[in-house]
Design a protein around this motif. Structure first.
Motif, mmCIF file in Angstrom:
data_model
loop_
_atom_site.group_PDB
_atom_site.id
_atom_site.type_symbol
_atom_site.label_atom_id
_atom_site.label_comp_id
_atom_site.label_asym_id
_atom_site.label_seq_id
_atom_site.Cartn_x
_atom_site.Cartn_y
_atom_site.Cartn_z
ATOM 1 N N ALA A 313 -0.530 10.379 14.826
ATOM 2 C CA ALA A 313 -0.318 11.184 13.736
ATOM 3 C C ALA A 313 1.083 11.069 12.336
ATOM 4 N N GLU A 314 2.608 9.726 13.228
ATOM 5 C CA GLU A 314 3.143 9.336 12.547
ATOM 6 C C GLU A 314 2.826 7.365 12.137
ATOM 7 N N LEU A 315 1.678 7.463 12.223
ATOM 8 C CA LEU A 315 1.158 6.391 11.482
ATOM 9 C C LEU A 315 0.632 6.625 10.356
ATOM 10 N N ILE A 316 -0.508 8.229 10.423
ATOM 11 C CA ILE A 316 -0.600 9.311 9.382
ATOM 12 C C ILE A 316 0.320 9.685 8.091
ATOM 13 N N VAL A 317 1.649 9.773 8.586
ATOM 14 C CA VAL A 317 2.615 9.895 7.867
ATOM 15 C C VAL A 317 3.334 8.644 7.231
ATOM 16 N N ALA A 318 3.403 7.511 7.831
ATOM 17 C CA ALA A 318 3.853 6.234 7.017
ATOM 18 C C ALA A 318 2.528 6.000 6.218
ATOM 19 N N ASN A 319 1.039 6.486 7.284
ATOM 20 C CA ASN A 319 0.284 6.280 5.406
ATOM 21 C C ASN A 319 0.353 6.930 4.269
ATOM 22 N N MET A 320 1.081 8.368 4.237
ATOM 23 C CA MET A 320 0.989 9.027 3.160
ATOM 24 C C MET A 320 2.587 8.684 2.508
ATOM 25 N N GLN A 321 3.492 8.551 3.316
ATOM 26 C CA GLN A 321 4.373 7.924 2.529
ATOM 27 C C GLN A 321 4.391 6.542 1.940
ATOM 28 N N LEU A 322 3.797 6.327 1.940
ATOM 29 C CA LEU A 322 3.473 4.616 1.305
ATOM 30 C C LEU A 322 2.425 4.856 -0.184
ATOM 31 N N LEU A 323 1.418 5.637 0.271
ATOM 32 C CA LEU A 323 0.649 5.942 -0.656
ATOM 33 C C LEU A 323 1.459 6.570 -2.052
ATOM 34 N N ARG A 324 2.904 7.189 -0.996
ATOM 35 C CA ARG A 324 3.699 8.073 -2.858
ATOM 36 C C ARG A 324 4.502 7.544 -3.366
ATOM 37 N N ASP A 325 5.464 6.351 -2.577
ATOM 38 C CA ASP A 325 6.221 5.129 -2.616
ATOM 39 C C ASP A 325 5.396 4.942 -4.272
ATOM 40 N N GLN A 326 6.201 4.258 -4.964
ATOM 41 C CA GLN A 326 5.644 4.129 -6.458
ATOM 42 C C GLN A 326 5.737 2.159 -6.466
ATOM 43 N N VAL A 327 4.351 1.829 -5.387
ATOM 44 C CA VAL A 327 4.469 0.796 -5.103
ATOM 45 C C VAL A 327 3.201 -0.414 -5.696
ATOM 46 N N ASP A 328 3.033 -0.900 -6.051
ATOM 47 C CA ASP A 328 1.895 -2.207 -6.829
ATOM 48 C C ASP A 328 0.929 -2.012 -5.440
ATOM 49 N N HIS A 329 -0.071 -1.444 -5.479
ATOM 50 C CA HIS A 329 -0.930 -2.013 -4.050
ATOM 51 C C HIS A 329 -2.054 -3.168 -4.892
ATOM 52 N N HIS A 330 -1.671 -3.200 -5.956
ATOM 53 C CA HIS A 330 -2.738 -4.556 -5.447
ATOM 54 C C HIS A 330 -2.076 -5.858 -5.500
ATOM 55 N N ASN A 331 -0.627 -5.959 -5.155
ATOM 56 C CA ASN A 331 -0.538 -7.209 -5.598
ATOM 57 C C ASN A 331 -0.047 -7.826 -3.472
ATOM 58 N N ILE A 332 -1.364 -7.947 -3.504
ATOM 59 C CA ILE A 332 -1.131 -7.367 -1.708
ATOM 60 C C ILE A 332 -0.550 -8.683 -1.002
ATOM 61 N N LYS A 333 0.462 -8.831 0.011
ATOM 62 C CA LYS A 333 1.094 -9.831 0.524
ATOM 63 C C LYS A 333 0.718 -9.531 2.119
ATOM 64 N N SER A 334 0.509 -11.166 2.369
ATOM 65 C CA SER A 334 0.055 -11.722 3.584
ATOM 66 C C SER A 334 0.869 -12.082 4.801
ATOM 67 N N ILE A 335 0.620 -12.543 6.377
ATOM 68 C CA ILE A 335 1.664 -12.733 7.173
ATOM 69 C C ILE A 335 0.857 -14.264 7.927
ATOM 70 N N SER A 336 1.573 -15.329 7.722
ATOM 71 C CA SER A 336 0.587 -16.046 7.555
ATOM 72 C C SER A 336 1.270 -16.532 8.831
ATOM 73 N N VAL A 337 0.503 -17.818 10.446
ATOM 74 C CA VAL A 337 1.676 -17.746 11.296
ATOM 75 C C VAL A 337 0.505 -19.090 11.970
ATOM 76 N N ILE A 338 0.860 -19.730 12.759
ATOM 77 C CA ILE A 338 0.565 -21.029 13.093
ATOM 78 C C ILE A 338 0.158 -20.673 14.886
ATOM 79 N N SER A 339 -1.435 -21.020 15.513
ATOM 80 C CA SER A 339 -1.211 -20.602 17.127
ATOM 81 C C SER A 339 -2.098 -22.076 16.895
#
Length: 921
Positions: A313-339
């Motif tokens: 439920a918390e993840l669902i609410v976080a998803n709702m909150q993210l959708l309603r924030d005025q954020v440009d969803h087209h600029n996708i940021k990535s996390i890079s690590v070395i294994s």
């Protein structure tokens, strides 16, 4: 002392010094390039390789997001349909499968439907869902088990509950689950439906992720690695090795497979734990970002469904909150690590994680670390080799070029100067010989080249002039000729007409102007299409263009109108002979697209100088005569007369008065009552238009209806009649006249309108009147031009609730084979047969035959124009259903109709006299 200097030694020659300097320069440049590439280019290429990984990851995310957007748009459309469509189950059964079964989306749209809240669709029914899913063959099937009373229903499902708190048009995505047919992961997109700002249920679309593995594999194959995806709860959606990430369960004796979560895989493989930790931290950061007022919302969601844990439920609410924030969803940021060690590739790897904001899915792209380093080294070495090769080749060709263009000419000049001067003053020395490779030869060469270029330019200029003259000729031809048929157009025809007038004045002879219009061309154009109409015009033009002499003119003025100038016509018979030749030519069927079309024509003729002496009047007179030919039955010939002009002016005056009277309200509807012949009961009335001209008094319909039809004003007049009838119907109903249907006459012009039905329904809707109160009277002539189209229109009118009657039956030319196909309910016997019933046995026979034939087809029969008791008695004996006429009731204004019938208790026939028995209400 010798005048010739000794030869220069090789080491002192310009060629040797130039070659030595060029070689040293090349060596220095090679060393500098090697240092730059080794120190700078490799690091740059490694960074570029990392950017390539991000680009590939973004491309994968973009491709998945595109399908997500398609599913979200489809879900919003389903929600809009669920909100706006009438609550008719059959309508939902027709509309929803069509929306889901779009060809280009069938590979990933696995199903969907509409899920109303309790009693929102059908009062008293708690569950009324409309859900379709694809079977093992990929066909949509309707599933009704969610509506089963004994089932748990769907209102507490994991995909249903969160949307109760979503906003208008907001798309929420479910956890992943397995398709029972394809064993591929699936997710559900949900959009809430609202009724007056209140939650009314959900619309869903099920999305199959069967092709996800292929998308990830294709995207990551470029870098020699692999990619996988996890959902919002870090449950695998796709993985290269299903044996590691899938578990097999037994459900009702059926083996099913389900993906595990990243933490479950980390418990089995220690090497995967760092990646699992990062994915878990991403979810934890999403949960921590929830503002305090939204945490209560997560508790409510978890309490309303046993399928949703608090963390879900918390993840669902976080998803709702993210959708309603005025954020440009087209600029996708990535996390890079070395294994340091990958459990699949067995070597160090770069791991890049991309998140899709709309669904909180994570795309993980794994690439071997050596790929980036080796790729950068290979590219750097390749660049170095290519640069060195390019420099050597460039130096070689540069040396050859400089030797031939600089050094060799110098040697030649020196040799020329070293030659002894020829003796004699009369020796000509050709200093500007272009065959010599020196400055003079170069100058002579360029002069020759300039002359050759100038000659070429002159040839091009002459060609352009010729092309321009040809284009001007073509433009002039287009300006004076019809582009479809190639015949002269109106402009050229008027010029030829002026020439004909001048020639006739000079030589004192007559000529004729013909104006020809093809009969029923508009019907052919509308039914067979504009391409067929154009081809018909071309065929007609080919036939008529060879009818005249070289001195005559045939032109197309526009549409289906053609004009002729026939010179030296001394008698009327000559003009008639030519017109008859035209009609004979057009009587032969014309083949268009495999169809043989019989085409007639109406021709108007005027004679110069008998009828007019200028071009404008000649054209106008021929046009007037043509319209007279149409009025006289078409496919005929008429010569212009002064009376025609007077009639035209009269019609123009009527048309002007009609338009003014429509705006000033000079029209009124009279109503003639209709009675059943058996029980003498009032069942309806026919609406008859009356024109009260403020200056000319009452004008009968036969004086202005034809003018209105020719001008097209009949459409506005018909709209007024229907609107006024609707207003009067409401007055009749309010006065207690409930069982009444008003008959309205429909003109053929109205009936052939493409939007006729929609226009009628719009007027009824504006006045809040049902189609059940309206009977449309259609003449035989209105439907016989195009029977199939007429039947389609009549069926649509009947389906909309209108009663249909065939007016003036017996005077037209419809056959029994057509009559039984017409979706009509009533036949009206024309008054011409009723008026002769007492004196003409043929009229009696025809009337009896019409009644019996109509009854055999299940149609009611109404006799109009009943004016005597004897006529009524005869119709009663022949079992006619309804009567209308002066004997039973004259046409009367609506106010008089209300006064006479608003309190009717019974209408009886007493001693042969029709009476109305009423009481005061």
């Amino acid at each position: 002392m010798s005048s010739i200097r000794p030869k220069v030694q090789s080491k002192n020659t310009i060629l040797f010094k130039f070659s030595l300097g060029l070689s040293m320069q090349i060596l220095v440049m090679i060393a500098a390039i090697y240092i730059v590439i080794d120190l700078v280019a490799k690091d740059y290429l490694v960074k570029k390789n990392k950017e390539l990984i991000d680009e590939i990851g973004s491309h994968i995310v973009s491709e998945i997001s595109q399908r997500i957007s398609i599913a979200e748009t489809l879900t919003r459309n389903l929600a809009a349909a669920g909100e706006t469509l009438p609550k008719d189950p059959q309508l939902f059964f027709n509309v929803i499968p069509q929306m889901l079964d779009i060809q280009e989306n069938q590979d990933f749209i696995a199903g969907g439907g509409v899920w109303p809240e309790p009693e929102q669709f059908t009062p008293g029914v708690a569950r009324r869902s409309f859900f379709w899913g694809r079977d093992s063959l990929g066909k949509l099937q309707y599933f009704d088990q969610y509506n089963d009373i004994e089932s748990t229903g769907y209102h507490s499902e994991e995909w249903y509950v969160p949307s109760r708190y979503s906003q208008q048009g907001e798309c929420l995505w479910s956890k992943s689950y397995m398709d029972p047919y394809t064993l591929a992961p699936m997710v559900t997109c949900t959009v809430a439906m609202f009724n007056q700002q209140k939650f009314a249920g959900n619309a869903t679309v099920d999305v199959s992720l069967q092709q996800l593995k292929s998308i990830l594999s294709k995207g990551s194959a470029k870098l020699g690695g692999y990619a996988y995806a996890v959902d919002r709860n870090n449950k695998f959606l796709s993985f290269p090795d299903d044996q590691l990430t899938k578990i097999t369960n037994r459900d009702n004796d059926n083996l099913t497979q389900e993906y595990i979560t990243v933490n479950q895989l980390a418990e089995k493989l220690d090497l995967f734990q760092p990646i699992a930790g990062i994915l878990t931290k991403i979810n934890q950061s999403l949960i921590q970002s929830i503002v305090n007022e939204h945490r209560l919302l997560a508790d409510n969601i978890a309490k309303q469904s046993t399928q949703i844990s608090l963390e879900d439920a918390e993840l669902i609410v976080a998803n709702m909150q993210l959708l309603r924030d005025q954020v440009d969803h087209h600029n996708i940021k990535s996390i890079s690590v070395i294994s340091k060690q990958d459990f699949l590739l067995g070597e160090p790897v770069n791991v890049s994680i991309f998140m899709i904001p709309k669904t909180l899915w994570k795309i993980v792209v794994v690439t071997p670390q050596h790929v980036a380093i080796n790729s950068a080294s290979k590219v750097a070495n390749l660049i170095l080799i290519l640069l060195i090769a390019i420099m050597i080749i460039a130096a070689f060709f540069g040396f050859i070029y400089c030797r031939r263009s600089l050094i060799v000419p110098i040697y030649q000049m020196v040799n020329q100067l070293q030659q002894p001067v020829p003796e004699g003053d009369d020796v000509d020395r050709e200093l500007l010989d272009d065959r010599r490779q020196d400055e003079f030869g170069l100058l002579a060469y360029h002069i020759n080249q300039s002359k050759m270029a100038l000659d070429s330019n002159n040839r091009d200029l002459k060609l352009q002039i010729n092309e321009r003259k040809l284009a001007e000729h073509q433009l002039k031809h287009l300006a004076l000729h019809d582009p479809l048929t190639g015949l002269p157009n109106r402009l050229l025809f008027q010029d030829r007409l002026h020439q004909a007038i001048a020639l006739s004045k000079r030589h004192q002879h007559k000529f004729a102007v013909f104006f020809m219009d093809l009969d029923n061309f508009k019907i052919i154009n509308d039914t067979m299409g504009h391409d067929a109409g154009d081809e018909l015009l071309r065929q007609v033009s080919l036939r008529i263009s060879g009818t005249g002499r070289e001195t005559d003119t045939v032109a197309r003025l526009g549409g289906d109108e053609f004009a002729f100038i026939i010179n030296k016509v001394n008698t009327v018979e000559g003009a008639v002979s030519f017109a008859q030749r035209l009609n004979t030519l057009l009587k032969t069927p014309i083949a268009v697209n495999g169809n043989n079309i019989n085409m007639g024509s109406s021709i108007g003729i005027t004679i110069y100088p008998d009828d007019a002496t200028n071009s404008e009047e000649l054209l106008r007179n021929a046009d007037i005569a043509m319209y007279q030919a149409k009025d006289d039955g078409r496919n005929t010939i008429r010569f212009f007369t002064c009376e025609m002009n007077a009639k035209l002016q009269k019609n123009k005056e009527i048309l002007t008065d009609l338009a003014e009277s429509l705006t000033e309200g000079h029209f009124e509807l009279y109503y003639q009552p209709l009675f059943t012949i058996e029980h003498n009961t009032l069942v309806g009335a026919e609406a008859l238009i009356r024109w009260h001209h403020p200056e000319k008094g009452m004008i009968p319909p036969d004086k202005f209806i034809a003018v209105a039809e020719q001008s097209g004003l009949i459409n506005e007049l018909g709209d007024w009649v229907l609107a006024q009838a609707c207003r009067d119907i409401k007055r009749f109903v309010n006065a207690g006249i409930l069982a009444i249907r008003v008959a309205v006459n429909i003109s053929p012009v109205q009936f052939r309108r493409k939007d006729f039905l929609q226009h009628m329904l719009m007027i009824l809707k504006q006045h809040d009147v049902s189609a059940d109160f309206i009977e449309l009277e259609i003449t035989e002539g209105a439907v016989m031009d195009n029977v199939d189209q007429a039947i389609e229109t009549m069926q649509a009118l009947h389906d909309a609730g209108f009663q249909l009657a065939m007016d003036d039956f017996g005077t037209g030319y419809s056959s029994l084979s057509y009559l039984k196909r017409f979706p009509i309910q009533k036949v009206k016997i024309d008054r011409s047969f009723i008026s002769d019933l007492e004196n003409d046995d043929d009229s009696k026979s025809i009337t009896t035959a019409i009644i019996q034939m109509s009854h055999s087809l299940g149609l009611d029969v109404l006799a109009e124009g009943v004016e005597t008791e004897a006529q009524l008695k005869y119709l009663q004996g022949e079992k006619c259903d309804y009567v209308q006429g002066y004997y039973t009731g004259r046409p009367m204004p609506a106010s008089e109709f209300l006064k006479k019938f608003s309190v009717v208790k019974e209408i009886i026939l007493s001693d042969g006299v029709w009476t109305v028995s009423s009481t005061t209400i």
